[in-house]
Every structure is written in C-alpha cells, then in structure tokens.
Design a protein around this motif. Structure first.
Motif, PDB file in Angstrom:
ATOM      1  N   PHE A  66       0.818  -1.210   0.000  1.00 51.97           N
ATOM      2  CA  PHE A  66       0.000   0.000   0.000  1.00 51.97           C
ATOM      3  C   PHE A  66       0.854   1.262   0.000  1.00 51.97           C
ATOM      4  CE2 PHE A  66      -3.450  -2.864   1.203  1.00 51.97           C
ATOM      5  CZ  PHE A  66      -4.503  -2.321   0.497  1.00 51.97           C
ATOM      6  N   LEU A 234      -7.219  -1.775  -7.475  1.00 59.83           N
ATOM      7  CA  LEU A 234      -6.409  -2.615  -6.599  1.00 59.83           C
ATOM      8  C   LEU A 234      -6.086  -3.941  -7.279  1.00 59.83           C
ATOM      9  CD1 LEU A 234      -5.235  -2.432  -3.744  1.00 59.83           C
ATOM     10  CD2 LEU A 234      -7.234  -3.673  -2.911  1.00 59.83           C
ATOM     11  N   THR A 255       4.241  -2.715  -8.061  1.00 62.98           N
ATOM     12  CA  THR A 255       3.263  -1.928  -7.309  1.00 62.98           C
ATOM     13  C   THR A 255       3.469  -0.438  -7.543  1.00 62.98           C
ATOM     14  OG1 THR A 255       3.264  -3.632  -5.595  1.00 62.98           O
ATOM     15  CG2 THR A 255       2.309  -1.511  -5.025  1.00 62.98           C
ATOM     16  N   ILE A 279      -7.283   4.749  -0.375  1.00 63.58           N
ATOM     17  CA  ILE A 279      -5.964   4.133  -0.188  1.00 63.58           C
ATOM     18  C   ILE A 279      -5.141   4.916   0.830  1.00 63.58           C
ATOM     19  CG2 ILE A 279      -3.785   3.558  -1.331  1.00 63.58           C
ATOM     20  CD1 ILE A 279      -5.374   2.939  -3.829  1.00 63.58           C
ATOM     21  N   THR A 283      -3.735   3.373   4.201  1.00 63.95           N
ATOM     22  CA  THR A 283      -2.276   3.334   4.347  1.00 63.95           C
ATOM     23  C   THR A 283      -1.818   4.079   5.591  1.00 63.95           C
ATOM     24  OG1 THR A 283      -2.024   3.208   1.935  1.00 63.95           O
ATOM     25  CG2 THR A 283      -0.082   3.844   3.222  1.00 63.95           C
TER      26      THR A 283
END
Length: 420
Positions: A66, A234, A255, A279, A283
């Motif tokens: 993340f 995602l 990522t 997100i 995170t």
C-alpha cells in the motif's frame, strides 16, 4: 500467533505509533520518526511489549504494497516531463555519488560485494514523502525549488527501484553471490522488458486519455457495489505486481509503477480522488504506523552498538555525499548558493523509501540484523536532519527574494497553462 494475541499486538502498536507520530508532527517532524521510535520503545530493545512474528511480517508486506502503490499514485508522469533537465541532472548526480561512495566505504569495512552495493543503494535514496512534507511545512511545495526537489526525488526513487532489481538478481542465491556480468545482463533485460511494457501502456493510455476517461467514468458510476473503483484499481495493481514478481523483479517494483500510470487524467478526477482518499486512509491510518513501528521493533540496539565505526562512517558518507551531490547538481543547472544548499539538504531525507527497501533486503537475507539496524538509524537521523538543515537556507533565499521560492498563483494564466 493466536488471533487474540495478534489483535492485542496491533492495538499496542497502533496506539503507541499514533501518539508519538502526532507528537512529532506537532513539532515539525515527519510522523514516521515518531512511529519508528514507538516501535523501538515497545519492542525488545526497551519494554519488550511486542516482538517480531510471522503474522506481523505478513501485515508488514501488505503495508509495503500500500505504501508503494500510494507513492506511485502521488506522482504524475507529466510533472516529471515538465521539470525538464534540471531535476534530472540533480537526481542523477545525487544518486550515483552516494551509491558509489557508500559501496566503496562498505567494501573497505569488509562487506561482501552484494551487501556493499545494497548499502550504497540505501545511501543514494531520497524519500519523496519526506521532501513533500518538509516543502509543505515551508510553504514552497509549488515553487520552482519545490517542483525541482520533488521531481528529482521521484527520478531518484525510480533509479533506486531499478538498482534494487539488479541487486536482487545478483543476490538470487541468498545474497552471497559476487558480481556476475550474466546476472546483470539478465536483470537489465527483465527490467527493460517490464519498464518497456509500463511505458508502452502509459503511451497508449495517453493517446486514448480522453476517450478512456469518457468510458471509464460512466462504467464506475454504473457499478452498484461500494468502492468499485477502488477494487478494480487494486486488482490491476496486484496483477502488475505479480507480473513483476514472476519475471524475477520484486513485487514492490510492479506496485510502484502500477500507481504511476494511474492518475486523475486517466480515470477522471472524481474517481481518482475517491480511490486516492480510500488508499491514503487505509495506508496512513493503519498500515504505515504499523510498518514503521515494526521496523523499530525489529531494530536491534545492541547490534548497532557493536558496529559503531561502520555506522558512523556510513552516516557521514550518507550526509556529506548526498548534500554535496545535490548542491553540485543544483549549481550546475543555475541555482543560487542558498537554493543549491537547500536542495542538497532536502535531498538528504531518506525516510519511507529507504526503510521499505531496507526491510526487503533484510527479509531476503541480503543484509543481516547489524546492517539493517545501521540502515534504520541512518534513515532516522537523515529524516530528522532534512527539515532542520534546510530551513535556514530556505529562509535566506526568501529574504533575498529568490524567484526559486516564489509561489505561483493558481489563478494565473501561466499556471493554468502549465497545468493544462
């Protein structure tokens, strides 16, 4: 670890990390410094309330995913292109001088070649989040100096990930391999294929940006499930990460770049802001405090004490080479003395990216506990020093009326044309 024990550990970590993170935020330091210290306090080094475990390691890996996805989302490829050659020149100089100096210093202390390269890599990193936080605190994020530092840090981090992939290929047998031309060539081919695919995707998406946005926005609006856009993006990020992993790169590389090719111009501002907000909340509200606290928990004070000469040598090399390289690069592209020094000091903050890469190297056995502790300590010290050392230079540049620290008016035609 039993579920109840895991939840208790998470609560202890979150509470301590959030409290110290808030304290450090209020005194003008990045929250991650407080979160690291929280882990050090509750970990085996001091109180012993929480120790490393397999379950917490899984959460740490999720946090890495993340963190790097969010780091990619925060960057816009268009801003990298706009900054032009100035930021790229600064970034290249500020990357390779610390890399070579750190590798050479490590070799002089008897480290293996792969370990020396890895430590050199850690010294060459500039953390974008740390630079952004400091620049926002100074109120110059949207100035020429701010844009240059952020873009140089972005390019620096991309080069760091490329170098990481090369080191991972060289150390494929567990970190004991010596330099091998064949390994470097294989790594280079893998990275070139992956980056070529990413850039090709970026070009295609840029060509069809308008039509894609018109199709994507209605598609997300038609989906009835809550946070559908978040789920779709995602899944995309996970798929790209798995592709990177399957061709021999670390998943974190996939990522990061999956986040880089997704920005508000691609999927629409409303969808992007919604996904980014989700997100970011996940995170920084959950994963980041746990990740940085876990690094503090794994930090071994005793191993650092036993390697004080190496730590001091690498810390000195990290600070001197990064500041000097940033200063030299800034002077080459025409910045004044005060602004060049400010850029050098701002580039010295390592923070999140260094800690993520250090945890990867430690988890794969490339570096041992002693080197990991040294890396964490260097990241901690340089993150604290970045705002403290750059503030006087920024203040001096402001007092002299330097155009490098002037903030552009968002309502101006020039600013709007740049953002178009």
């Amino acid at each position: 670890m039993a579920t109840e024990q895991l939840f208790v550990s998470i609560i202890v970590i979150l509470v301590s990390a959030r409290i110290l993170g808030e304290i450090f935020q209020r005194i003008g330091q990045p929250p991650l410094v407080g979160e690291l210290l929280a882990g050090l306090i509750i970990g085996p080094s001091i109180l012993g309330l929480v120790g490393p475990s397999a379950d917490l390691h899984v959460i740490s890996n999720l946090a890495v995913f993340f963190l790097m996805f969010l780091a990619g989302l925060e960057m816009d490829p268009r801003e990298i292109r706009r900054a032009g050659g100035s930021a790229i020149v600064i970034s290249i100089i500020a990357f390779f001088i610390p890399l070579l100096a750190g590798t050479g210093t490590s070799l002089l202390f008897g480290l293996a070649t792969v370990q020396s390269l890895f430590m050199g890599l850690l010294l060459s990193i500039t953390a974008v989040p740390v630079s952004a936080i400091v620049l926002m605190q100074f109120g110059i994020l949207n100035s020429r100096l701010g844009n240059t530092v952020i873009t140089a840090a972005v390019v620096n981090d991309i080069m760091s990930l490329i170098m990481l992939s090369i080191i991972l290929q060289i150390a494929a047998d567990g970190g004991t391999a010596q330099l091998n031309v064949g390994d470097v060539i294989v790594s280079g081919i893998n990275m070139a294929v992956f980056l070529g695919g990413i850039f090709l995707l970026d070009i295609i998406l840029r060509k069809i940006a308008g039509g894609l946005r018109r199709k994507v926005e209605p598609f997300f609006k038609k989906l009835q499930t809550k946070e559908a856009a978040f789920g779709v993006l995602l899944i995309t990020a996970i798929a790209i990460s798995l592709i990177a992993q399957d061709i021999g790169l670390h998943f974190v590389i996939g990522t990061f770049f999956s986040g880089l090719v997704i920005y508000r111009g691609r999927i629409g501002r409303e969808n992007f802001n919604k996904v980014y907000g989700t997100i970011s909340a996940i995170t920084f509200g959950f994963f980041a405090p746990i990740f940085f606290a876990l690094i503090g928990i794994e930090f071994n004070v005793q191993s650092l004490v036993s390697a004080i000469p190496l730590f001091l040598a690498l810390l000195g090399v990290a600070i001197v080479t990064k500041v000097a390289a940033g200063y030299i690069g800034a002077k080459i592209v025409g910045f004044s003395r005060e602004v060049s020094l400010a850029i050098g000091f701002l580039m010295n903050g390592r923070g999140m990216v260094e800690l993520v890469i250090a945890s990867i190297g430690f988890g794969l056995g490339i570096i041992d506990m002693t080197l990991f502790s040294i890396a964490v300590a260097i990241g901690l010290v340089t993150t604290i020093l970045a705002p403290l050392t750059s503030r006087p230079m920024v203040s001096s540049a402001k007092s002299k009326g330097s155009d490098a620290v002037l903030i552009k008016d968002p309502s101006s035609k020039d600013w709007q044309s740049e953002m178009a």
